[in-house]
Design an enzyme around this catalytic site. Structure first.
Site, PDB file in Angstrom:
ATOM      1  CB  SER A  14      -8.347   0.334   5.579  1.00  0.00           C
ATOM      2  OG  SER A  14      -8.818   1.256   5.645  1.00  0.00           O
TER       3      SER A  14
ATOM      4  CE  LYS B 106      -3.672   1.793   2.763  1.00  0.00           C
ATOM      5  NZ  LYS B 106      -4.972   1.529   3.915  1.00  0.00           N
TER       6      LYS B 106
ATOM      7  CB  SER C 270      -7.999   3.341   2.704  1.00  0.00           C
ATOM      8  OG  SER C 270      -7.208   2.674   3.751  1.00  0.00           O
TER       9      SER C 270
HETATM   10  N1  GLN Z   1     -13.268   3.311   6.666  1.00  0.00           N
HETATM   11  C1  GLN Z   1     -12.663   3.881   7.796  1.00  0.00           C
HETATM   12  C2  GLN Z   1     -12.014   5.356   7.652  1.00  0.00           C
HETATM   13  O1  GLN Z   1     -12.509   5.960   6.978  1.00  0.00           O
HETATM   14  C3  GLN Z   1     -11.025   3.022   8.093  1.00  0.00           C
HETATM   15  C4  GLN Z   1     -10.085   3.220   7.277  1.00  0.00           C
HETATM   16  C5  GLN Z   1      -8.664   2.385   7.785  1.00  0.00           C
HETATM   17  O2  GLN Z   1      -8.871   1.499   8.367  1.00  0.00           O
HETATM   18  N2  GLN Z   1      -7.706   2.962   7.306  1.00  0.00           N
HETATM   19  O3  GLN Z   1     -11.542   5.876   8.669  1.00  0.00           O
END
Ligand code: GLN
Length: 488
Positions: free
Chosen positions: A178, A79, A154
């Site tokens: 994410s 990532k 994400s």
């Molecule tokens: N969807 C969650 C957020 O928007 C988690 C994101 C993540 O785990 N980086 O914060």
């Protein structure tokens, strides 16, 4: 009990037998990344030259009888928020355009020590803020099962790359879901380790008390092999657990007899949940029961406050972490700005996308005098209550099983105009981060041709147990082997 059917074992055997070379694997991954990966928008950068050189070195090591680990010679993607010396770490943000990392994150150093071959960097929501991989300055990633859908986020690029067989292994980061949510939407396995299990040194910080790097792969046994390679204490991360690297892959014995699986009532009663998803999860629970596990209903009564607490704590920490992108030491520097404040204002306004700005504003607000007690402190209290909920539940069971997400993958564009709706889709994943627990998502069937994710949560530090349950399920079923038709 059939043995685990992971790619790590299969590819390792083929490399050992000389049927395949690491260079061939790297070449295949690179061309698939350009081709399928390009159509899906899964990558932000490929590292052809270094990947082929690293793969050639892996072939030489193997020929000399000196492999370094189970994942030696295997292709992996990262990532775009994981630092790698001499490569960008853009976090899908304009603010970091042109930034080249001067150092290796600990996970990258450990991947190199394990002999893995880094192929490239994957698309994500800007600074990991999002659930759909649409908040990227590079454009969205598409779901390999249906390109009009989101791959989740994400870590959407990493999950899409594994689901479309571009690479067997990937790393993502999980602050509120994410790794697990995109794994669920793409029909692959994704794990958030116990907080502190994997070093955060060199992971660009979003919310430091929640962030964990986690493996994404085609099976639980592959995730285990990758987790083993990257886990273990790191003096460069003060929140790292004082424990040696894990050896979870050795502990996968397929045995769940006598194991008590808790079913948290609240996770099966999410408003708007797709009944077909819940049915798929119940069917998986029945499979585990048939293998000798016992089930019991449990309650996590504060679950309904988890999303609110998460979005206060995560934004508060983000507002502080992202203060460094001021156009002076780090980040995009606006041209022609007047004065220091003008430079900050212009640089940050130009550099950050809308969702990141929303979170910085919200986080700054909840930390400000007069609101701190009302919002931030209360959220921390909820965090404690959630942790206690889990402690009480784990007095009655060994693992918890839930849907990873209330629904299967949603359409690109469907939730971008409604941030609250996007946030609410994290209801089943954020609590594990708030409580620091390990959790894995694995495919357990489909609804209308789209994968369903089964989430297994464990007690803090019991990473091996959640992987063992996931692996046992995969020895009994073949949902994890389903792959999307290659898109035209
Ligand atoms: N969807 C969650 C957020 O928007 C988690 C994101 C993540 O785990 N980086 O914060």
């Amino acid at each position: 009990m059939p043995a685990p059917s992971g790619k790590v074992a299969q590819l390792g055997a083929a490399l050992d037998a000389g049927e395949l070379r690491a260079v061939d694997l790297a070449e295949q991954s690179l061309s698939a990344a350009e081709d399928v990966g390009g159509r899906l928008g899964a990558f932000v950068q490929l590292q052809r030259d270094t990947a082929l050189a690293d793969a050639a070195a892996a072939d030489q090591r193997r020929a000399a009888g000196g492999i370094r680990s189970r994942i030696d010679g295997l292709p992996i993607v990262l990532k775009d928020n994981i630092a790698q010396a001499g490569e960008p770490a853009g976090c899908a943000s304009r603010v970091l355009e042109g930034y080249v990392s001067p150092f290796d994150s600990t996970v990258v150093a450990r991947l190199r020590a394990a002999g893995a071959v880094i192929i490239g960097r994957t698309n994500m929501d800007e600074f990991a803020m999002g659930s759909s991989t649409e908040n990227s300055c590079q454009g969205p990633t598409r779901n390999p099962w249906e390109p009009s859908l989101s791959p989740g986020g994400s870590s959407g690029g990493s999950a899409a790359a594994v689901a479309s067989d571009i690479v067997p292994l990937a790393l993502g980061s999980d602050t509120g879901g994410s790794v697990r949510q995109p794994a669920a939407f793409c029909g692959v396995v994704g794990m958030k380790p116990t907080y502190g299990r994997v070093s955060r040194y060199g992971l660009v910080a979003f919310a430091s008390s929640l962030d964990q790097i986690g493996p994404i792969a085609g099976s639980a046994s592959d995730c285990a092999a990758l987790l083993d390679a990257i886990s273990g204490h790191d003096p460069l991360d003060s929140t790292s657990l004082p424990a040696p690297p894990l050896a979870t892959a050795d502990a996968l014995d397929g045995d769940v007899s006598g194991l008590v699986v808790g079913l948290p009532r609240e996770y099966f009663a999410t408003e708007g949940a797709d009944p077909a998803v819940l049915e798929g999860v119940h069917a998986a629970v029945a499979d585990l029961e048939a293998a000798g596990a016992k089930t019991t209903e449990v309650s996590l009564p504060h679950t309904r406050y988890a999303v609110a607490a998460y979005y206060l704590i995560a934004t508060a920490e983000a507002s502080s972490n992202l203060a460094r992108f001021d156009g002076v030491r780090y980040g995009h520097r606006a041209a022609g700005a007047e004065g220091l404040t003008g430079l900050y204002e212009r640089s940050r306004s130009e550099g950050f996308g809308a969702e990141v700005k929303r979170r910085i504003l919200l986080g700054t607000y909840v930390l400000s005098a007069g609101y701190y007690d009302a919002y931030y402190r209360r959220a921390q209290k909820i965090r404690t209550l959630l942790r206690r909920d889990f402690e009480a539940a784990f007095a009655q069971c060994d693992v918890l099983v839930t849907p990873t997400t209330p629904e299967t993958a949603f359409r690109l564009g469907e939730r971008t105009a409604d941030p609250l709706r996007m946030y609410l889709s994290d209801v089943t994943t954020v609590s594990a981060n708030l409580a620091g627990l390990p959790g894995v998502s694995l495919p357990c069937g489909q609804v209308e041709g789209l994968p369903i994710g089964l989430q297994v949560l464990g007690r803090a530090t019991e990473d091996a147990t959640v992987l063992k349950v996931a692996d046992a399920y995969q020895r009994l079923t073949d949902h994890h082997l389903a792959r999307p038709e290659p898109s035209a």
